[in-house]
Design an enzyme around this catalytic site. Structure first.
Site, PDB file in Angstrom:
ATOM      1  N   LYS A 277       0.968  -1.182   0.058  1.00 28.20           N
ATOM      2  CA  LYS A 277      -0.007  -0.104   0.136  1.00 28.20           C
ATOM      3  C   LYS A 277       0.803   1.423   0.134  1.00 28.20           C
ATOM      4  O   LYS A 277       0.605   1.985  -0.845  1.00 28.20           O
ATOM      5  CB  LYS A 277      -0.945  -0.178   1.261  1.00 28.20           C
ATOM      6  N   ASN A 278       1.746   1.212   1.037  1.00 30.82           N
ATOM      7  CA  ASN A 278       2.693   2.473   1.066  1.00 30.82           C
ATOM      8  C   ASN A 278       3.837   2.915   0.025  1.00 30.82           C
ATOM      9  O   ASN A 278       4.328   3.580  -0.133  1.00 30.82           O
ATOM     10  CB  ASN A 278       3.286   2.544   2.593  1.00 30.82           C
TER      11      ASN A 278
ATOM     12  N   CYS B 255      -4.909   7.944  10.094  1.00 25.96           N
ATOM     13  CA  CYS B 255      -5.152   7.193  11.244  1.00 25.96           C
ATOM     14  C   CYS B 255      -5.011   8.053  12.485  1.00 25.96           C
ATOM     15  O   CYS B 255      -4.006   8.829  12.500  1.00 25.96           O
ATOM     16  CB  CYS B 255      -4.040   5.891  11.488  1.00 25.96           C
TER      17      CYS B 255
ATOM     18  N   ARG C  11       0.880  14.200  13.715  1.00 22.05           N
ATOM     19  CA  ARG C  11       0.925  13.958  12.214  1.00 22.05           C
ATOM     20  C   ARG C  11       0.875  15.337  11.520  1.00 22.05           C
ATOM     21  O   ARG C  11       0.254  15.367  10.598  1.00 22.05           O
ATOM     22  CB  ARG C  11       0.167  12.779  11.628  1.00 22.05           C
TER      23      ARG C  11
ATOM     24  N   ASP D  57       4.722   0.336  12.397  1.00 17.40           N
ATOM     25  CA  ASP D  57       3.522  -0.680  11.845  1.00 17.40           C
ATOM     26  C   ASP D  57       3.436  -1.859  12.367  1.00 17.40           C
ATOM     27  O   ASP D  57       2.615  -2.582  11.541  1.00 17.40           O
ATOM     28  CB  ASP D  57       3.581  -0.381  10.254  1.00 17.40           C
TER      29      ASP D  57
ATOM     30  N   ARG E  98      -8.365  -0.320   4.993  1.00 22.27           N
ATOM     31  CA  ARG E  98      -7.861   0.723   4.195  1.00 22.27           C
ATOM     32  C   ARG E  98      -6.414   0.107   3.796  1.00 22.27           C
ATOM     33  O   ARG E  98      -5.619   0.735   3.087  1.00 22.27           O
ATOM     34  CB  ARG E  98      -7.331   1.927   5.380  1.00 22.27           C
TER      35      ARG E  98
HETATM   36  N1  EPU Z   1       6.502  14.548  10.903  1.00 25.05           N
HETATM   37  C1  EPU Z   1       6.405  15.965  11.357  1.00 25.05           C
HETATM   38  N2  EPU Z   1       6.195  16.775  10.380  1.00 25.05           N
HETATM   39  C2  EPU Z   1       6.234  16.306   9.021  1.00 25.05           C
HETATM   40  C3  EPU Z   1       6.208  14.776   8.733  1.00 25.05           C
HETATM   41  C4  EPU Z   1       6.501  14.126   9.716  1.00 25.05           C
HETATM   42  O1  EPU Z   1       6.606  16.358  12.669  1.00 25.05           O
HETATM   43  O2  EPU Z   1       6.073  17.277   8.529  1.00 25.05           O
HETATM   44  C5  EPU Z   1       6.763  13.732  12.061  1.00 25.05           C
HETATM   45  C6  EPU Z   1       5.510  12.352  12.362  1.00 25.05           C
HETATM   46  O3  EPU Z   1       4.657  13.226  13.139  1.00 25.05           O
HETATM   47  C7  EPU Z   1       6.209  11.360  13.011  1.00 25.05           C
HETATM   48  C8  EPU Z   1       7.557  11.350  12.487  1.00 25.05           C
HETATM   49  O4  EPU Z   1       7.780  12.777  11.722  1.00 25.05           O
HETATM   50  O5  EPU Z   1       6.350  11.518  14.231  1.00 25.05           O
HETATM   51  C9  EPU Z   1       7.705  10.112  11.055  1.00 25.05           C
HETATM   52  O6  EPU Z   1       6.483  10.450  10.151  1.00 25.05           O
HETATM   53  P1  EPU Z   1       6.393   9.921   8.784  1.00 25.05           P
HETATM   54  O7  EPU Z   1       6.562  11.398   8.199  1.00 25.05           O
HETATM   55  O8  EPU Z   1       7.604   9.399   8.382  1.00 25.05           O
HETATM   56  O9  EPU Z   1       5.222   9.268   8.595  1.00 25.05           O
HETATM   57  P2  EPU Z   1       4.344   9.348   7.226  1.00 25.05           P
HETATM   58  O10 EPU Z   1       5.124   9.496   6.028  1.00 25.05           O
HETATM   59  O11 EPU Z   1       3.186  10.126   7.382  1.00 25.05           O
HETATM   60  C10 EPU Z   1       4.464   6.649   6.728  1.00 25.05           C
HETATM   61  C11 EPU Z   1       3.531   5.724   6.376  1.00 25.05           C
HETATM   62  C12 EPU Z   1       2.892   5.262   7.847  1.00 25.05           C
HETATM   63  C13 EPU Z   1       4.107   4.823   8.740  1.00 25.05           C
HETATM   64  C14 EPU Z   1       5.145   5.979   8.841  1.00 25.05           C
HETATM   65  C15 EPU Z   1       6.521   5.530   9.537  1.00 25.05           C
HETATM   66  C16 EPU Z   1       2.616   6.093   4.103  1.00 25.05           C
HETATM   67  C17 EPU Z   1       1.458   6.403   3.391  1.00 25.05           C
HETATM   68  N3  EPU Z   1       2.487   6.002   5.648  1.00 25.05           N
HETATM   69  O12 EPU Z   1       3.620   7.783   7.331  1.00 25.05           O
HETATM   70  O13 EPU Z   1       1.938   4.047   7.512  1.00 25.05           O
HETATM   71  O14 EPU Z   1       3.763   4.237   9.864  1.00 25.05           O
HETATM   72  O15 EPU Z   1       5.718   6.293   7.410  1.00 25.05           O
HETATM   73  O16 EPU Z   1       7.043   4.427   8.950  1.00 25.05           O
HETATM   74  O17 EPU Z   1       3.657   5.815   3.711  1.00 25.05           O
HETATM   75  C18 EPU Z   1       0.056   2.498   7.843  1.00 25.05           C
HETATM   76  O18 EPU Z   1       0.385   2.151   6.780  1.00 25.05           O
HETATM   77  O19 EPU Z   1      -0.551   1.810   8.873  1.00 25.05           O
HETATM   78  C19 EPU Z   1       0.821   3.852   8.230  1.00 25.05           C
HETATM   79  C20 EPU Z   1       0.462   4.751   9.208  1.00 25.05           C
END
Ligand code: EPU
Length: 416
Positions: free
Chosen positions: A22-23, A116, A121, A303, A395
């Protein structure tokens, strides 16, 4: 809200086939915005988040053709630069539209993404990165409007590693004027898969010790690309097989993307045969306790922590899971405790006491991976477990219940 019921105690055996990630699919679908030529993606999982991304692309102007797990996207003309509120707020990954929309069309308007409820986030890294590349970003309440005549390359250092942040800036930079260097990028396999796809589209990029160097080009071409297997789905089935299985073969997985998870399973005492694209897992009754800390790749994935809590509840002794990525990702603990686990949360650490048995209960799924953990708990519990709000699971897991039923689980949709 839909619910399912699980009859616990049925042993899983047989073979399960892992779907595409998915990701990885979500950023790759978003990358189709970057070219007027056709993008063909194969091995795309049929999950609700992918449907949301497809709807977003269609609204913005893309033409889509679909055949089983193949999706063809052709994005010739922009219909609107405004992503509908109802779709963007449905999932976090809608933030991935920002980079490619700005890069190709110079404008995008969207609501802050949903997703989620596992923490605050924020999307400040995405917005700050795009501002550094010359975009004018205006935030009005829940709406973000970004514009840029043509983005220009910049040096962008992420204050902490961000998966979609890295993906977004990468997609913005491939069509920008000049060179971008992304420092401290995420190295998740899904990020690497996007990098590989963008290169096939003609992006000029090099990933070395300093980070990702991107030399912007004026246009990109179409390509075809096969999405990597879903390492979290594979990991979820590995835990299911360990706690509720006799012998389960997990086929079509990519074990090299799962080393941290496989290592923890081994440490817990799980017997496995790891082959090139499959993992054979043998179930057992009791496990060794573990201490886990979630980390960015190649560390232990956030995850997978919820699923491991079920396994560690059957450990002889006390285990801990420290969650370092998201600040509110233990909402499944209260639900698991209704089934008899003894887990308490202290700050960002969950302390899991080994117990003898779980009993069926009525529980509520709070997010995607939490839903999976409750289903795993239901598979090993005595009696019937009802999991409410199961839509969260759909999802991100393709045919999860069908796959478990094919392995011998008894699962019914409530009211059917
Ligand atoms: N963060 C910030 N500011 C930002 C972006 C991130 O402070 O602008 C913080 C977040 O709050 C978090 C950390 O940085 O504490 C890391 O977040 P990241 O940006 O890596 O997460 P994401 O890109 O929103 C993706 C996956 C998630 C997975 C995380 C961590 C996708 C679509 N989602 O999220 O997947 O948990 O990386 O590996 O790729 C899931 O599939 O269930 C899921 C939640």
């Amino acid at each position: 809200m839909r619910a399912i019921s699980i009859e616990g105690g049925k042993k899983l055996r047989g073979t399960v086939h892992i779907s595409g990630a998915k990701n990885a699919s979500l950023p790759q679908l978003a990358a189709s915005i970057l070219t007027p030529e056709t993008i063909l993606l194969e091995n795309v999982p049929r999950v609700a988040d992918v449907d949301t991304m497809k709807s977003l692309l269609i609204t913005l102007g893309a033409e889509l053709e679909e055949d089983s797990h193949r999706i063809k996207v052709k994005f010739e003309k922009l219909s609107t630069y405004e992503a509908p509120y109802a779709l963007t707020t449905r999932m976090r990954a809608s933030v991935l539209l920002l980079g490619p929309m700005l890069a190709r069309f110079g404008v995008v308007k969207m609501a802050r993404p949903g997703g989620c409820p596992i923490g605050r986030r924020p999307i400040n890294f995405h917005l700050e990165g795009l501002r550094k590349m010359g975009a004018e970003v205006v935030e009005e309440g829940e709406t973000v409007v970004a514009r840029a005549e043509r983005l220009r390359g910049a040096r962008i250092r992420f204050p902490r590693i961000s998966v979609t942040g890295t993906e977004n800036i990468m997609m913005a930079a491939v069509l920008a004027k000049g060179e971008t260097l992304i420092e401290n990028p995420a190295m998740e396999p899904e990020v690497v898969d996007l990098y590989n796809m963008l290169k096939k589209m003609g992006a000029e990029m090099e990933w070395n010790r300093d980070g990702i160097h991107i030399q912007g080009v004026s246009q990109l071409r179409g390509t075809s690309h096969r999405v990597i297997p879903d390492r979290i789905e594979a990991g979820t089935f590995a835990v299911a097989a360990a706690v509720a299985g006799e012998e389960v073969e997990i086929k079509g997985a990519e074990p090299s993307h799962m080393e941290a998870v496989l290592e923890k399973l081994r440490e817990a005492g799980v017997e496995m045969e790891v082959r090139q694209d499959s993992i054979l897992v043998r179930g057992r009754e009791r496990f060794f306790p573990l201490h886990i800390e979630t980390k960015e790749y190649p560390g232990f994935p956030t995850d997978m922590q919820a699923q491991f809590m079920v396994l560690l509840s059957f450990a002889d002794g006390t285990s801990t899971i420290k969650e370092t990525i998201f600040e509110n990702r233990f909402r499944h603990v209260a639900e698991l405790n209704k089934m008899g686990t003894r887990i308490r949360v202290d700050g960002n650490t969950a302390i899991i006491e080994g117990i003898d048995e779980l009993r069926g209960a009525e529980v509520v799924a709070t997010d995607l991976r939490a839903s999976a953990c409750l289903v795993l708990a239901g598979l090993v519990a005595e009696g019937t477990t009802v999991v409410r709000d199961i839509h969260h699971l759909e999802r991100g897991y393709e045919d999860f219940f069908e796959k478990l039923k094919a392995l011998g689980a008894t699962i019914k949709e409530e009211g059917k």
